[in-house]
Design a protein around this motif. Structure first.
Motif, PDB file in Angstrom:
ATOM      1  N   LEU A  24       0.859  -1.192   0.000  1.00 23.56           N
ATOM      2  CA  LEU A  24       0.000   0.000   0.000  1.00 23.56           C
ATOM      3  C   LEU A  24       0.892   1.237   0.000  1.00 23.56           C
ATOM      4  O   LEU A  24       1.653   1.459   0.938  1.00 23.56           O
ATOM      5  CB  LEU A  24      -0.911  -0.008   1.226  1.00 23.56           C
ATOM      6  CG  LEU A  24      -2.068   0.985   1.259  1.00 23.56           C
ATOM      7  CD1 LEU A  24      -3.030   0.735   0.103  1.00 23.56           C
ATOM      8  CD2 LEU A  24      -2.814   0.901   2.579  1.00 23.56           C
ATOM      9  N   GLU A  25       0.795   2.033  -1.074  1.00 21.90           N
ATOM     10  CA  GLU A  25       1.616   3.237  -1.201  1.00 21.90           C
ATOM     11  C   GLU A  25       0.869   4.509  -0.789  1.00 21.90           C
ATOM     12  O   GLU A  25       1.479   5.470  -0.322  1.00 21.90           O
ATOM     13  CB  GLU A  25       2.059   3.413  -2.653  1.00 21.90           C
ATOM     14  CG  GLU A  25       2.949   2.307  -3.174  1.00 21.90           C
ATOM     15  CD  GLU A  25       3.219   2.471  -4.662  1.00 21.90           C
ATOM     16  OE1 GLU A  25       4.396   2.652  -5.020  1.00 21.90           O
ATOM     17  OE2 GLU A  25       2.253   2.412  -5.456  1.00 21.90           O
ATOM     18  N   ALA A  26      -0.439   4.524  -1.001  1.00 19.95           N
ATOM     19  CA  ALA A  26      -1.257   5.687  -0.674  1.00 19.95           C
ATOM     20  C   ALA A  26      -2.666   5.199  -0.366  1.00 19.95           C
ATOM     21  O   ALA A  26      -3.044   4.084  -0.747  1.00 19.95           O
ATOM     22  CB  ALA A  26      -1.283   6.684  -1.833  1.00 19.95           C
ATOM     23  N   CYS A  27      -3.430   6.018   0.331  1.00 19.98           N
ATOM     24  CA  CYS A  27      -4.819   5.649   0.612  1.00 19.98           C
ATOM     25  C   CYS A  27      -5.633   6.911   0.845  1.00 19.98           C
ATOM     26  O   CYS A  27      -5.083   8.010   1.023  1.00 19.98           O
ATOM     27  CB  CYS A  27      -4.908   4.698   1.804  1.00 19.98           C
ATOM     28  SG  CYS A  27      -4.410   5.403   3.384  1.00 19.98           S
ATOM     29  N   LEU A  28      -6.937   6.729   0.819  1.00 21.93           N
ATOM     30  CA  LEU A  28      -7.874   7.815   1.073  1.00 21.93           C
ATOM     31  C   LEU A  28      -8.529   7.592   2.423  1.00 21.93           C
ATOM     32  O   LEU A  28      -9.131   6.548   2.661  1.00 21.93           O
ATOM     33  CB  LEU A  28      -8.942   7.859  -0.020  1.00 21.93           C
ATOM     34  CG  LEU A  28     -10.120   8.817   0.212  1.00 21.93           C
ATOM     35  CD1 LEU A  28      -9.636  10.269   0.247  1.00 21.93           C
ATOM     36  CD2 LEU A  28     -11.183   8.634  -0.866  1.00 21.93           C
ATOM     37  N   ASN A  29      -8.386   8.567   3.304  1.00 23.51           N
ATOM     38  CA  ASN A  29      -9.083   8.557   4.590  1.00 23.51           C
ATOM     39  C   ASN A  29     -10.099   9.679   4.596  1.00 23.51           C
ATOM     40  O   ASN A  29      -9.815  10.785   4.120  1.00 23.51           O
ATOM     41  CB  ASN A  29      -8.112   8.754   5.754  1.00 23.51           C
ATOM     42  CG  ASN A  29      -7.176   7.584   5.937  1.00 23.51           C
ATOM     43  OD1 ASN A  29      -6.086   7.574   5.368  1.00 23.51           O
ATOM     44  ND2 ASN A  29      -7.588   6.608   6.715  1.00 23.51           N
TER      45      ASN A  29
END
Length: 497
Positions: free
Chosen positions: A325-330
């Protein structure tokens, strides 16, 4: 020489146990014995590749537990074994709890700001102490001298999946969150990871390996703690089974850091828990043991990826493989806190021994209302507890799950990384973030430890792992568990002259 006594006996050599052993043994006058059930070298192995999850079938580095995620739906929990514990086999996601998370702890625990408070300001020095942030360096928000390297993969090196997902989220108007460890508003941004040059650096490697040669620190692996012995309201000794031999080790202080499953199991074996469950075996009544826990439900949306053309630049192929996982949306909304995860590889590719699987987007509920329950194995004291997650048991969680899946589908469509696979429905699973089986609090009827991680009513006994979180943080718990151990080490050390 086999020690038959130690100033501090730590049960469990996972992330928290590794931190505790290293910090407490910094005092040469304090003898420390760390007991880990997983087999292997007492000195943690070298860091492992972060894009591989060594948790597949037959892996000696994990123990599997059965759970019921919701009525009629079975699941599997994966917990690390050996030095470093789950931190040595996870996705290397190293994101702090938010200020709101810790403020909610404070309202549960009581006590207010100060030496034993749990506001974000109280915790921040210990977050900073643990990390060596390679991107932001030393500042009021970050540390640069801690054992754990923390970095974010540069946007120019993102996988196609990540780059397209982030672009789609930005185009849909979601705010940027360039530093998910800054305590700011949620949004789309890179994931801080405990990775150095593509290798996962867990607390076993970061803390314990550096301390392993200290003469006042002993590490046992392949050893099972059968129980804690207490008299007159204080722990006196730890019963250990090692190499087929039963040993009684006297403990000035005992610290249980066996994880959110094995910690309550050890308390039950020691007669500590709810008398309605333990019956005549009750030594010390604490109804809060295993009473309820929280974890992050994750609904995965499988998709058929758009074919990718080979990279024209040969150097691209030589770059370090991306973490899972390099990026995510919170985001926080009326439906609750949600995290959308664009995994860079399918779990079939990332987990050796797993069958081929399609890639997925993960949609996780980060502030679930539902609570799980854990009870002892009915016949075997050393057997796995019975676990029920009760996912989506609260109608508000059901509504949040539907909204999260709709959002994931919308991002999948907008990003162009693939299309949902016909006939494959979203699948409910777990984020493996079990927390709160021995929660911290002031109410002895529902909690197990006080604000300093001391077990209510038993002198000399502490619990330091995610089992004491009053509720699971709204981000993954690993960085917060390391912070907890850093802080608890000070609480415990203050008992020594």
């Amino acid at each position: 020489m086999v020690p038959r006594a130690a100033d501090v006996v730590i049960v469990g050599g996972g992330s928290c146990g590794s931190v505790l052993a290293a910090r407490l043994s910094e005092d040469p006058a304090c003898s420390v014995l760390l007991i880990e059930s997983g087999a292997g070298d007492p000195v943690p192995a070298s860091p492992t590749p972060a894009h591989i999850l060594p948790i597949g079938p037959g892996s000696p580095r994990v123990r599997l537990y059965s759970t019921t995620l919701r009525r009629g739906l079975a699941g599997t929990l994966v917990r690390g074994r050996g030095p470093g514990g789950s931190g040595a086999v996870n996705g290397a996601y190293f994101v702090r709890a938010t200020p709101a998370d810790l403020e909610s702890w404070g309202s549960t625990i009581g006590g207010g700001p100060g030496r034993t408070g749990w506001s974000y300001g109280d915790a921040l020095p210990y977050f900073r102490r643990s990390e060596n942030d390679r991107d932001f360096g030393s500042s009021s928000a970050h540390g640069a001298a801690g054992p754990v390297p923390v970095s974010r993969r540069p946007a120019g090196e993102w996988s196609t999946t990540t780059a397209r997902f982030v672009a789609a989220a930005e185009a849909m108007g979601f705010p940027g969150e360039p530093d998910k460890n800054a305590g700011g508003p949620p949004g789309i941004g890179p994931v801080p990871c405990n990775i150095d040059r593509g290798m996962r650096v867990d607390p076993g490697s970061a803390y314990l390996a550096a301390a392993a040669e200290r003469p006042n620190l002993t590490v046992w692996t392949g050893a099972t703690v059968a129980g804690l012995q207490s008299t007159a309201g204080a722990v006196r000794a730890v019963q250990v089974i090692r190499d087929g031999e039963s040993l009684l080790v006297e403990a000035g202080t005992a610290v249980v850091a066996a994880g959110a499953i094995e910690t309550p199991a050890l308390l039950w074996r020691s007669g500590i828990g709810d008398p309605r469950i333990l019956g005549a075996a009750t030594v010390h009544p604490l109804p809060g043991v295993g009473r309820e826990f929280s974890d992050h439900p994750e609904i995965t949306v499988p998709y058929d990826p758009v074919p990718r053309r080979p990279a024209a630049d040969p150097l691209v192929a030589e770059r370090v493989p991306p973490p899972i996982l390099e990026a995510c949306l919170n985001l926080n909304s009326g439906d609750g806190a949600v995290e959308i995860r664009p995994y860079t590889a399918s779990f079939g590719d990332a987990v050796p021994g797993n069958p081929r699987m399609p890639p997925v987007l993960g949609a996780a509920l980060m502030a679930p209302r539902g609570r799980g329950r854990m009870v002892p194995h009915p016949t075997d004291p050393l057997g796995a507890p019975r676990i029920e997650h009760h996912y989506l048991s609260d109608p508000r969680d059901k509504a949040a799950a539907v909204a999260a899946v709709d959002l994931a589908r919308g991002l999948l469509d907008a990003s162009g990384i693939g299309a949902p696979i016909d006939g494959m429905t979203p699948h409910l699973g777990t984020s493996q973030h079990l927390s709160g089986t021995c929660p911290m609090g002031s109410d002895v009827g529902t909690s197990v430890v006080d604000q300093c991680c001391r077990v209510h009513g038993i002198a000399g006994l502490y619990i330091v792992d995610t089992s004491v979180f009053p509720r699971v943080p709204s981000r993954g718990p690993h960085a917060t568990a390391v912070m907890l151990a850093e802080r608890a080490a000070e609480f415990i050390a203050s008992g020594f002259p």
